[in-house]
Design an enzyme around this catalytic site. Structure first.
Site, PDB file in Angstrom:
ATOM      1  N   ARG A  37     155.870   2.770 128.316  1.00 57.02           N
ATOM      2  CA  ARG A  37     156.439   1.623 129.027  1.00 57.02           C
ATOM      3  C   ARG A  37     157.330   0.767 128.136  1.00 57.02           C
ATOM      4  O   ARG A  37     158.126  -0.035 128.632  1.00 57.02           O
ATOM      5  CB  ARG A  37     155.314   0.764 129.608  1.00 57.02           C
ATOM      6  CG  ARG A  37     154.531   1.454 130.719  1.00 57.02           C
ATOM      7  CD  ARG A  37     153.389   0.587 131.218  1.00 57.02           C
ATOM      8  NE  ARG A  37     152.392   0.349 130.180  1.00 57.02           N
ATOM      9  CZ  ARG A  37     151.296  -0.379 130.346  1.00 57.02           C
ATOM     10  NH1 ARG A  37     151.062  -0.958 131.517  1.00 57.02           N
ATOM     11  NH2 ARG A  37     150.426  -0.538 129.357  1.00 57.02           N
ATOM     12  N   ASP A  46     158.023   5.314 133.828  1.00 64.73           N
ATOM     13  CA  ASP A  46     156.890   4.970 134.678  1.00 64.73           C
ATOM     14  C   ASP A  46     156.249   6.284 135.093  1.00 64.73           C
ATOM     15  O   ASP A  46     156.882   7.109 135.762  1.00 64.73           O
ATOM     16  CB  ASP A  46     157.383   4.183 135.898  1.00 64.73           C
ATOM     17  CG  ASP A  46     156.273   3.844 136.880  1.00 64.73           C
ATOM     18  OD1 ASP A  46     155.137   4.342 136.713  1.00 64.73           O
ATOM     19  OD2 ASP A  46     156.544   3.093 137.842  1.00 64.73           O
ATOM     20  N   VAL A  47     154.994   6.501 134.702  1.00 65.51           N
ATOM     21  CA  VAL A  47     154.355   7.805 134.933  1.00 65.51           C
ATOM     22  C   VAL A  47     154.119   8.094 136.414  1.00 65.51           C
ATOM     23  O   VAL A  47     153.764   9.217 136.769  1.00 65.51           O
ATOM     24  CB  VAL A  47     153.019   7.918 134.172  1.00 65.51           C
ATOM     25  CG1 VAL A  47     153.247   7.831 132.678  1.00 65.51           C
ATOM     26  CG2 VAL A  47     152.027   6.861 134.633  1.00 65.51           C
ATOM     27  N   LYS A  97     139.394  12.801 128.740  1.00 68.28           N
ATOM     28  CA  LYS A  97     138.191  12.390 129.448  1.00 68.28           C
ATOM     29  C   LYS A  97     138.256  10.893 129.731  1.00 68.28           C
ATOM     30  O   LYS A  97     139.005  10.176 129.061  1.00 68.28           O
ATOM     31  CB  LYS A  97     136.945  12.771 128.655  1.00 68.28           C
ATOM     32  CG  LYS A  97     136.832  12.081 127.286  1.00 68.28           C
ATOM     33  CD  LYS A  97     136.154  10.737 127.367  1.00 68.28           C
ATOM     34  CE  LYS A  97     136.089  10.034 126.044  1.00 68.28           C
ATOM     35  NZ  LYS A  97     135.569   8.656 126.146  1.00 68.28           N
ATOM     36  N   GLU A 145     126.896   3.938 117.567  1.00 59.45           N
ATOM     37  CA  GLU A 145     127.907   3.490 116.613  1.00 59.45           C
ATOM     38  C   GLU A 145     127.825   1.993 116.390  1.00 59.45           C
ATOM     39  O   GLU A 145     127.434   1.228 117.274  1.00 59.45           O
ATOM     40  CB  GLU A 145     129.306   3.886 117.080  1.00 59.45           C
ATOM     41  CG  GLU A 145     129.646   3.471 118.496  1.00 59.45           C
ATOM     42  CD  GLU A 145     130.963   4.067 118.968  1.00 59.45           C
ATOM     43  OE1 GLU A 145     131.713   4.621 118.134  1.00 59.45           O
ATOM     44  OE2 GLU A 145     131.253   3.973 120.166  1.00 59.45           O
ATOM     45  N   ASP A 182     131.880   6.638 129.652  1.00 60.83           N
ATOM     46  CA  ASP A 182     132.727   6.813 128.477  1.00 60.83           C
ATOM     47  C   ASP A 182     132.222   7.924 127.567  1.00 60.83           C
ATOM     48  O   ASP A 182     133.018   8.692 127.017  1.00 60.83           O
ATOM     49  CB  ASP A 182     132.788   5.497 127.693  1.00 60.83           C
ATOM     50  CG  ASP A 182     133.677   5.606 126.465  1.00 60.83           C
ATOM     51  OD1 ASP A 182     134.822   6.057 126.600  1.00 60.83           O
ATOM     52  OD2 ASP A 182     133.218   5.246 125.356  1.00 60.83           O
ATOM     53  N   HIS A 219     131.131  13.789 126.828  1.00 59.59           N
ATOM     54  CA  HIS A 219     130.825  14.284 125.484  1.00 59.59           C
ATOM     55  C   HIS A 219     129.389  14.799 125.367  1.00 59.59           C
ATOM     56  O   HIS A 219     129.153  15.928 124.921  1.00 59.59           O
ATOM     57  CB  HIS A 219     131.006  13.165 124.461  1.00 59.59           C
ATOM     58  CG  HIS A 219     132.421  12.707 124.284  1.00 59.59           C
ATOM     59  ND1 HIS A 219     133.497  13.549 124.376  1.00 59.59           N
ATOM     60  CD2 HIS A 219     132.932  11.485 123.999  1.00 59.59           C
ATOM     61  CE1 HIS A 219     134.605  12.870 124.159  1.00 59.59           C
ATOM     62  NE2 HIS A 219     134.288  11.618 123.929  1.00 59.59           N
ATOM     63  N   LYS A 244     126.845   1.003 121.615  1.00 59.50           N
ATOM     64  CA  LYS A 244     127.826   0.341 120.757  1.00 59.50           C
ATOM     65  C   LYS A 244     127.197  -0.864 120.060  1.00 59.50           C
ATOM     66  O   LYS A 244     126.179  -1.393 120.510  1.00 59.50           O
ATOM     67  CB  LYS A 244     129.022  -0.140 121.594  1.00 59.50           C
ATOM     68  CG  LYS A 244     130.041   0.934 121.922  1.00 59.50           C
ATOM     69  CD  LYS A 244     131.260   0.321 122.559  1.00 59.50           C
ATOM     70  CE  LYS A 244     132.377   1.332 122.656  1.00 59.50           C
ATOM     71  NZ  LYS A 244     132.835   1.811 121.341  1.00 59.50           N
TER      72      LYS A 244
END
Length: 459
Positions: free
Chosen positions: A43, A84-85, A134, A202, A221, A226, A326
């Protein structure tokens, strides 16, 4: 090999940290020829020179160890289009050129359907490939619809739903170690293995990613993609070959064998939580709800844990525990395989030995085997630990994925039916959590996560 790569979302963090260094690593290893061309689309109102200056700065920051000549080659082979996708005309300008192109959608998942539709109207050259990051879709229904759109665009073998975890050396060793070692394969079943913990914890907090993360959360996420992929490699039956068809067929079998979760199961076998204010190392971390861009009413979790069981011949009674979080006290990324106790301990022994534990460290890449031996005092059990550090791979994970995309090797790509089945596994969890059947717990940033679960009848 395809020699043209178009990255949509080329000015984002994924391109800066992983895709550009991955391409430079391919160049350094001799996998990219002089004819390779990269087109970035984003963009920002840049021209080609501005993009190349930005790309050079990112490679200097994130690929310091690579030869300057390899980085300069990637930069000099790059161009840029403002696009613009969702606009077919703009997308067509990005993919225009001679020969097939690999279109890499380094975009938020919510944009995938519009971007794929624009690619369809832009008429990709024959032999082109489409790459998606993902998570694939936002739920089961959106994954099914996205698969339908992709099927209208390119053949399934030209769709690469990538997961960089599958390209990590230790992840590959999870499968390889159990398949090629005579001492392990005969005991790789429920008769000998009690539990498998698949963990990605993490110390990293939100770090400015609210735009994506607050709409996804820990379950979508990390765990839905994963960690379920790691489950497949741990639990799958030995494939006939390591080709894409056999690997993906066997991974699909694992997902199909996951015992469906009822609401009662979700309440009993899942946890969710988010971090409050705390301290990580030498810095104070605000509560998740106080992070910039976070909507507290979404009740987004930063910690998720799910226990699964498989209804198949190999794994009855083994618990597979998937956990991610997290802003925790330490980084812990591993697959831990906990074996059952031996049937009988010799009489007169001293102490209660811990069961054998085989751990595949994902970051750093290590393998550790915890055994039991006899100590200096007779009949006393002592722990013995054998540790092996894995040699660094020739290519980083994203370098390996990009090479597979350009070469057309789909073994580490996720097939459409596999992506849908992964959503089926966790749809009951998403549904129960949306109805608050499972409480949203809290834990201080810098801690080990939520405390012990409170069982019924306890205070």
């Amino acid at each position: 090999m395809i020699e043209r790569l178009a990255i949509f979302g080329a000015t984002g963090d994924l391109t800066a940290r992983y895709l550009l260094p991955g391409l430079a690593a391919l160049r350094a290893a001799g996998h990219l020829g002089d004819g390779f061309r990269l087109t970035g689309a984003g963009r920002e109102d840049w021209d080609g020179d501005e993009f190349r200056r930005w790309a050079s700065a990112q490679l200097g920051r994130h690929a310091e160890e690579l030869p300057a000549s390899a980085k300069e080659s990637v930069v000099s082979s790059s161009g840029y289009c403002r696009a613009d996708v969702t606009d077919p005309a703009a997308v067509a300008a990005v993919v225009a050129g001679d020969g097939p192109v690999a279109a890499y959608l380094a975009l938020p998942p919510a944009v995938f359907p519009a971007a794929v539709s624009a690619l369809h109207e832009a008429h990709l050259p024959p032999g082109s490939r489409v790459v998606l990051e993902k998570p694939f879709g936002e739920d089961l229904d959106s994954a099914v619809e996205l698969n339908r759109l992709l099927a209208d665009l390119v053949p399934e073998q030209a769709v690469f739903r990538v997961d960089h975890f599958l390209a990590m050396t230790t992840v590959q060793n999870v499968l390889g170690t159990r398949l090629v070692n005579r001492m392990l394969e005969p005991v790789w079943n429920a008769a000998h293995i009690a539990e498998v913990d698949i963990i990605w914890e993490e110390s990293l907090a939100l770090e400015g990613r609210a735009g994506y993360y607050d709409g996804a959360g820990a379950l979508k996420d990390m765990l839905q993609n994963h960690l379920l992929q790691l489950l497949c490699l741990v639990a799958m039956e030995p494939p006939i070959t390591l080709g894409d068809r056999d690997l993906r067929d066997h991974k699909l079998d694992v997902l199909r064998s996951v015992r469906p979760l009822t609401d009662a199961d979700v309440v009993r076998r899942t946890r969710r939580a988010r971090y409050t204010a705390g301290r990580l190392g030498d810095r104070d971390v605000p509560a998740y709800t106080a992070e910039a861009g976070v909507d507290p009413t979404r009740r987004t979790e930063t910690f998720a844990e799910v226990e699964l069981e498989l209804d198949n011949w190999r794994w009855p009674g083994t618990v597979f525990r998937l956990r991610t979080g997290k802003a925790l006290r330490r980084d812990r990324m591993e697959v831990a395989v906990r074996f059952r106790h031996v049937p009988h301990l010799p009489l007169g022994h001293s102490g209660e030995p811990q069961p054998n534990l085989l751990r595949f460290g994902l970051s750093p890449e290590t393998m550790t085997l915890d055994l039991i031996g006899i100590g200096a005092r007779a009949h006393t059990f002592v722990p013995l630990t054998l540790t092996a550090r894995i040699d660094p791979p020739e290519l980083p994970a994203y370098g390996r994925l990009l090479l597979d995309v350009l070469d057309g090797n789909a073994a580490l790509s996720i097939r459409g039916d596999e992506a849908e089945e992964a959503w089926r596994v966790l749809t009951p969890v998403l549904s129960a959590w949306s109805e608050d059947l499972v409480p949203l717990e809290e834990y201080p940033a810098g801690s080990d996560g939520p405390g012990p679960r409170q069982r019924e009848g306890t205070s």
